[in-house]
Design an enzyme around this catalytic site. Sequence first.
Site: not given
Ligand code: UGA
Length: 474
Positions: A183, A281, A283-284, A288, A291, A351
């Site tokens: 995770f 939560l 918004a954007g 991406g 995963c 990100k």
């Molecule tokens: C995600 C999960 O958070 C991890 O728990 C999981 O292990 C991982 O996938 C995986 O399957 O390997 P990750 O893809 O590295 O991790 O990135 P996140 O931090 O979750 O962000 C994913 C996307 O959601 C980004 O583009 C981020 O900008 C976006 N996001 C996140 C939002 O638009 N709003 C938010 O409130 C949070």
Amino acid sequence: MDNITFKTLAPETQIPKTIPYPLNIAVAGTGYVGLVSGVCLAHRGHHVTCVDINVKKITMMQQGISPIYEQDLEELMFLNNDRLTYTTDYKLAYKNADVIFIGVGTPEQPDGSANLSYIATVARQIAETVEKNCLVVVKSTVPVGTNDKVEQFIKDFLPRNGEKNNIADQNNIEVEVASNPEFLAQGTAVRDTLEAARIIIGTESKTAEETLINVYKPFSLPIVSVSRRSAEMIKYASNDFLALKISYINDIANLCELVGADIQDVAKGMGYDTRIGNKFLNAGIGYGGSCFPKDTKALDYLAKQNGYELRTVKAAIEVNIDQKILLYKKACQRLITFSGLKVAVLGLTFKPGTDDLREAPSLENVPLLLGQGADIYAYDPVGIENFQRRFPETSKECDSSNSKGSIKYVKTVEEALLDANVCFIFTEWEEIKTIQPADYKKLMHTALVYDGRNIYSVENMKESSVEYYSIGRK
Ligand code: UGA
């Protein structure tokens, strides 16, 4: 609560005495999952051999250099150098391993399903190499039922009676397979692994369960022990829930804009309810990375295969597709053309904290802007090298037709903004957040900013006379 099928184990009290520690562990694949897991397992005392087919990557790691950009990773590689080996020789790594982790990629196929060919290759190599009983642990995100298939596949390929080098059969070797999804999020992968909220282990036998508990004993984290199929599903259900949460808040944000509410205030108000929580939560311009986009499509595919329509996840996918180009569409309503305009693009990675571009909104928007004739000046603190491979630097002079735009990469936000006619913010890097509203007014030719990450306060931008568009706010 009585009928809940999982049990949470307190590792300190239930460690079997029979299994040795530290263990000899091999990790197949040195991407974000494999390398970070391998290094963290070594940091917790195990002897770890990281295997990859990429000679260049292995050579880098042997020299102490991490092939991926991940906070604290190189430091931990250095600290645990004595317990870490990097090799392309899988035979060396697998033959005497107690536990073999599989952390290779499961990329998306055109139909949305996961490509399991890398997993199959490793499974076959394991079968043909192991010289003693071992536990194979699938860390890669795989569709429900894959662990069963991996176990069968390994059994199918263990050497048979009478075959040359028939070591496995001679020793009556047992290879079991367990699921142990990860995770970790990119950018915080080391911390997410060492301080994980929970360790999920999916096993079909007591021995496999005990071995995995022993692997994680030194982490002192809560362990949730379930069946293999449940463990596989926990991973998809968790990722897709988070993707759904993001698409939901983005959907609400779009409505907020229409009815005059402010999504940040709305999210703040919602987040105080502990049943909702205040994370994920923001918004954007959509989620991406490697995963969420892949895992939502894979679960949708799995449902379809089983004659079920996963409507919530489907909706999350659809909302995300539109969200990624929302700002571009808004800008098209405001401007006659992008042709001949200097467009500052701030942030290319999906990100902050990573150089990964997979499914990043920039990849959707840059071609659209180029197609409309924009002269892009792109800034990103770490993502330029990767982005440049897909979009090499061009200039107007090279393109005599002048019908297409151009892209130039710059080293500072200021360079990108200088004399720009419009600015798009795609990633909330600290380097971008430190730019003050007044700087946009001072540096840009026209202070017109489309912010896909809601970095600035609407009021502050207004006070600085910046024409500012963001997500879910007026
Ligand atoms: C995600 C999960 O958070 C991890 O728990 C999981 O292990 C991982 O996938 C995986 O399957 O390997 P990750 O893809 O590295 O991790 O990135 P996140 O931090 O979750 O962000 C994913 C996307 O959601 C980004 O583009 C981020 O900008 C976006 N996001 C996140 C939002 O638009 N709003 C938010 O409130 C949070």
